[in-house]
Design a protein around this motif. Sequence first.
Motif, PDB file in Angstrom:
ATOM      1  N   THR A   1      51.802  52.108  22.397  1.00  0.00           N
ATOM      2  CA  THR A   1      50.474  52.583  22.806  1.00  0.00           C
ATOM      3  C   THR A   1      50.550  54.027  23.311  1.00  0.00           C
ATOM      4  O   THR A   1      49.698  54.850  22.978  1.00  0.00           O
ATOM      5  CB  THR A   1      49.877  51.644  23.870  1.00  0.00           C
ATOM      6  OG1 THR A   1      49.845  50.325  23.323  1.00  0.00           O
ATOM      7  CG2 THR A   1      48.461  52.054  24.252  1.00  0.00           C
TER       8      THR A   1
ATOM      9  N   SER B   1      50.761  42.102  22.657  1.00  0.00           N
ATOM     10  CA  SER B   1      50.504  43.548  22.796  1.00  0.00           C
ATOM     11  C   SER B   1      51.245  44.333  21.719  1.00  0.00           C
ATOM     12  O   SER B   1      51.982  43.773  20.929  1.00  0.00           O
ATOM     13  CB  SER B   1      51.029  44.070  24.139  1.00  0.00           C
ATOM     14  OG  SER B   1      50.585  43.323  25.202  1.00  0.00           O
ATOM     15  N   ALA B   2      51.094  45.645  21.804  1.00  0.00           N
ATOM     16  CA  ALA B   2      51.849  46.534  20.917  1.00  0.00           C
ATOM     17  C   ALA B   2      53.313  46.545  21.349  1.00  0.00           C
ATOM     18  O   ALA B   2      53.630  46.270  22.505  1.00  0.00           O
ATOM     19  CB  ALA B   2      51.261  47.935  20.993  1.00  0.00           C
TER      20      ALA B   2
ATOM     21  N   ARG C   1      43.813  50.118  29.436  1.00  0.00           N
ATOM     22  CA  ARG C   1      45.276  49.988  29.359  1.00  0.00           C
ATOM     23  C   ARG C   1      45.742  48.697  30.011  1.00  0.00           C
ATOM     24  O   ARG C   1      45.182  48.259  31.005  1.00  0.00           O
ATOM     25  CB  ARG C   1      45.969  51.192  30.022  1.00  0.00           C
ATOM     26  CG  ARG C   1      45.968  52.482  29.213  1.00  0.00           C
ATOM     27  CD  ARG C   1      46.585  52.383  27.831  1.00  0.00           C
ATOM     28  NE  ARG C   1      47.941  51.874  27.765  1.00  0.00           N
ATOM     29  CZ  ARG C   1      49.022  52.636  27.678  1.00  0.00           C
ATOM     30  NH1 ARG C   1      48.917  53.947  27.671  1.00  0.00           N
ATOM     31  NH2 ARG C   1      50.225  52.090  27.581  1.00  0.00           N
ATOM     32  N   GLU C   2      46.741  48.133  29.451  1.00  0.00           N
ATOM     33  CA  GLU C   2      47.324  46.869  29.919  1.00  0.00           C
ATOM     34  C   GLU C   2      46.341  45.702  29.773  1.00  0.00           C
ATOM     35  O   GLU C   2      46.448  44.686  30.449  1.00  0.00           O
ATOM     36  CB  GLU C   2      47.798  46.971  31.376  1.00  0.00           C
ATOM     37  CG  GLU C   2      48.829  48.053  31.629  1.00  0.00           C
ATOM     38  CD  GLU C   2      50.095  47.870  30.793  1.00  0.00           C
ATOM     39  OE1 GLU C   2      50.499  46.719  30.567  1.00  0.00           O
ATOM     40  OE2 GLU C   2      50.654  48.890  30.349  1.00  0.00           O
ATOM     41  N   GLY C   3      45.369  45.869  28.863  1.00  0.00           N
ATOM     42  CA  GLY C   3      44.287  44.900  28.771  1.00  0.00           C
ATOM     43  C   GLY C   3      44.620  43.577  28.077  1.00  0.00           C
ATOM     44  O   GLY C   3      43.764  42.699  27.998  1.00  0.00           O
ATOM     45  N   SER C   4      45.847  43.417  27.599  1.00  0.00           N
ATOM     46  CA  SER C   4      46.159  42.174  26.878  1.00  0.00           C
ATOM     47  C   SER C   4      46.095  40.936  27.767  1.00  0.00           C
ATOM     48  O   SER C   4      45.757  39.851  27.298  1.00  0.00           O
ATOM     49  CB  SER C   4      47.544  42.250  26.245  1.00  0.00           C
ATOM     50  OG  SER C   4      47.558  43.249  25.270  1.00  0.00           O
TER      51      SER C   4
ATOM     52  N   PHE D   1      44.106  43.320  23.994  1.00  0.00           N
ATOM     53  CA  PHE D   1      43.700  44.699  24.297  1.00  0.00           C
ATOM     54  C   PHE D   1      42.598  45.281  23.422  1.00  0.00           C
ATOM     55  O   PHE D   1      41.931  46.203  23.821  1.00  0.00           O
ATOM     56  CB  PHE D   1      44.971  45.571  24.235  1.00  0.00           C
ATOM     57  CG  PHE D   1      44.845  47.048  24.382  1.00  0.00           C
ATOM     58  CD1 PHE D   1      44.243  47.608  25.508  1.00  0.00           C
ATOM     59  CD2 PHE D   1      45.380  47.912  23.420  1.00  0.00           C
ATOM     60  CE1 PHE D   1      44.179  48.994  25.662  1.00  0.00           C
ATOM     61  CE2 PHE D   1      45.313  49.291  23.563  1.00  0.00           C
ATOM     62  CZ  PHE D   1      44.713  49.825  24.692  1.00  0.00           C
TER      63      PHE D   1
ATOM     64  N   GLU E   1      48.643  47.115  18.177  1.00  0.00           N
ATOM     65  CA  GLU E   1      48.578  45.644  18.285  1.00  0.00           C
ATOM     66  C   GLU E   1      48.485  45.000  16.907  1.00  0.00           C
ATOM     67  O   GLU E   1      49.041  43.930  16.677  1.00  0.00           O
ATOM     68  CB  GLU E   1      47.360  45.236  19.125  1.00  0.00           C
ATOM     69  CG  GLU E   1      47.600  45.086  20.622  1.00  0.00           C
ATOM     70  CD  GLU E   1      47.905  46.367  21.372  1.00  0.00           C
ATOM     71  OE1 GLU E   1      47.689  47.451  20.793  1.00  0.00           O
ATOM     72  OE2 GLU E   1      48.366  46.298  22.519  1.00  0.00           O
TER      73      GLU E   1
HETATM   74  N1  ASP Z   1      49.329  47.868  24.464  1.00  0.00           N
HETATM   75  C1  ASP Z   1      48.356  48.077  25.500  1.00  0.00           C
HETATM   76  C2  ASP Z   1      48.927  48.971  26.588  1.00  0.00           C
HETATM   77  O1  ASP Z   1      50.100  49.339  26.517  1.00  0.00           O
HETATM   78  C3  ASP Z   1      47.830  46.826  26.074  1.00  0.00           C
HETATM   79  C4  ASP Z   1      48.823  45.974  26.842  1.00  0.00           C
HETATM   80  O2  ASP Z   1      50.026  46.187  26.775  1.00  0.00           O
HETATM   81  O3  ASP Z   1      48.374  45.077  27.548  1.00  0.00           O
HETATM   82  O4  ASP Z   1      48.221  49.334  27.482  1.00  0.00           O
END
Ligand code: ASP
Length: 425
Positions: free
Chosen positions: A43, A37-38, A202-205, A188, A122
């Motif tokens: 993000t 992820s980032a 969001r949080e798609g990694s 993501f 990312e």
């Molecule tokens: N960087 C993205 C986020 O903060 C994806 C992830 O962290 O999974 O949503």
Amino acid sequence: MKVFKFGGASINSIDRIKSTSQIIKTQAGDKLLLVVSAMGKTTNALEKVAGSFFEGKKEEALALFQQVKDQHRNTLKYLTVTRGLQGENQLNDFNTEVEWLLHDKPVRQFDYYYDQVVCSGELMSTAILYHYLLELGVNIAWVDVRDVIKTDNNFRDAGVDWDFTGSMIKEKVLPLFEQYDVVLTQGFIGSTFENESTTLGREGSDYTAAIFANLMNAESVTIWKDVESVMNADPRKFADAVNIYSLSYAEVIEMAYYGAQVIHPKTIKPLQNKNIPLFVKNFLNPQLQGTSITHQLARQLPTLIVVKENQALMQFKSKDFSFVEDKPIEQLHKIFDTVKLKPNLSQNTAISLLCSFDDRKEKIDQLAHLASEFFDVELERNLSLLTLRHYNTEIYQQLTKGKTVVLLQKTPETVQALMRENTAV
Ligand code: ASP
Ligand code: MG
């Protein structure tokens, strides 16, 4: 081959990048696909860049983006000795793409710009990690995931084209393993067939890791987190939360559905479908057991507790006293789709429908406005939604104490209570 996913917290400082890299280095003998992820809160910072740009505040957007750039460049400088220049060139390539766009005026939808800007988080984090791992002597390749994960153009929540992505993995990713031990790519993000960047939510990694695992028939997926394991409740809210060492796919998908922020809800299906085990491990202490998630039903689970704050309860009452049946419900669901809001809980009576939503103000206002054409709409804010799985009366009473339950739903397994805080008069 294994898939590892590292989230923002595992690379949010020089020290964290170093210790995460040690974990990778130790495992690099096995073939490893890395999804990253980032860094940290990048993000969120990039969301602000996109927001300013869209509001026409170009200078502000550029200044905010400059901060993100500087932070990444400094991190790269600290970490690398011999690969500094190549690293910087790579960062510059991504940054130039974004800066060009920021110099324009917005003429398309916000979600489009959001994805073009936010995807750089990312790209930058993985570039830094790549050059650092090369210096550590890891035999590694870097892949721009936008050449592999192809999606529709539903920006910010793009849908993956599984067949095409599968063929790209065969063509572009699998052959790399003949030469390299580790292939590093971004979570993501993806891209459309026109090569416009997209994001998967969001949080798609976590989901990206599952897509790769499914399409490469990986042996397992490990999600590295800052917690010891999956827990039955959020330890920041419940001091007596306990670790859970094994869970079934079904249980996790239910937990995620009710809002537990353990794993991205879309992650489980691709793994379950191919029976690929998912491990959750702690990057601060890789020796710890962690949680393993498989098809096996876990016995004797503790009560799982999920609390969603900031809920808005909307009551849609039929104006002319006609029953709330198929037609009006259908109308309402169309409106939910338009506004892109899904109820977390809903219940209907003869002439009204009650729904609880995450209180995202603009969306709630828009929803109330659209629905008022067909219904009388009432709204109550500041509620919280408690979900308990494998509950008993004692826990239920303890957690609803001092609150008024305004909506209640029960099955033998799960109870959900929408609650208002009792205020002293
Ligand atoms: N960087 C993205 C986020 O903060 C994806 C992830 O962290 O999974 O949503
Ligand atoms: Mg994250």
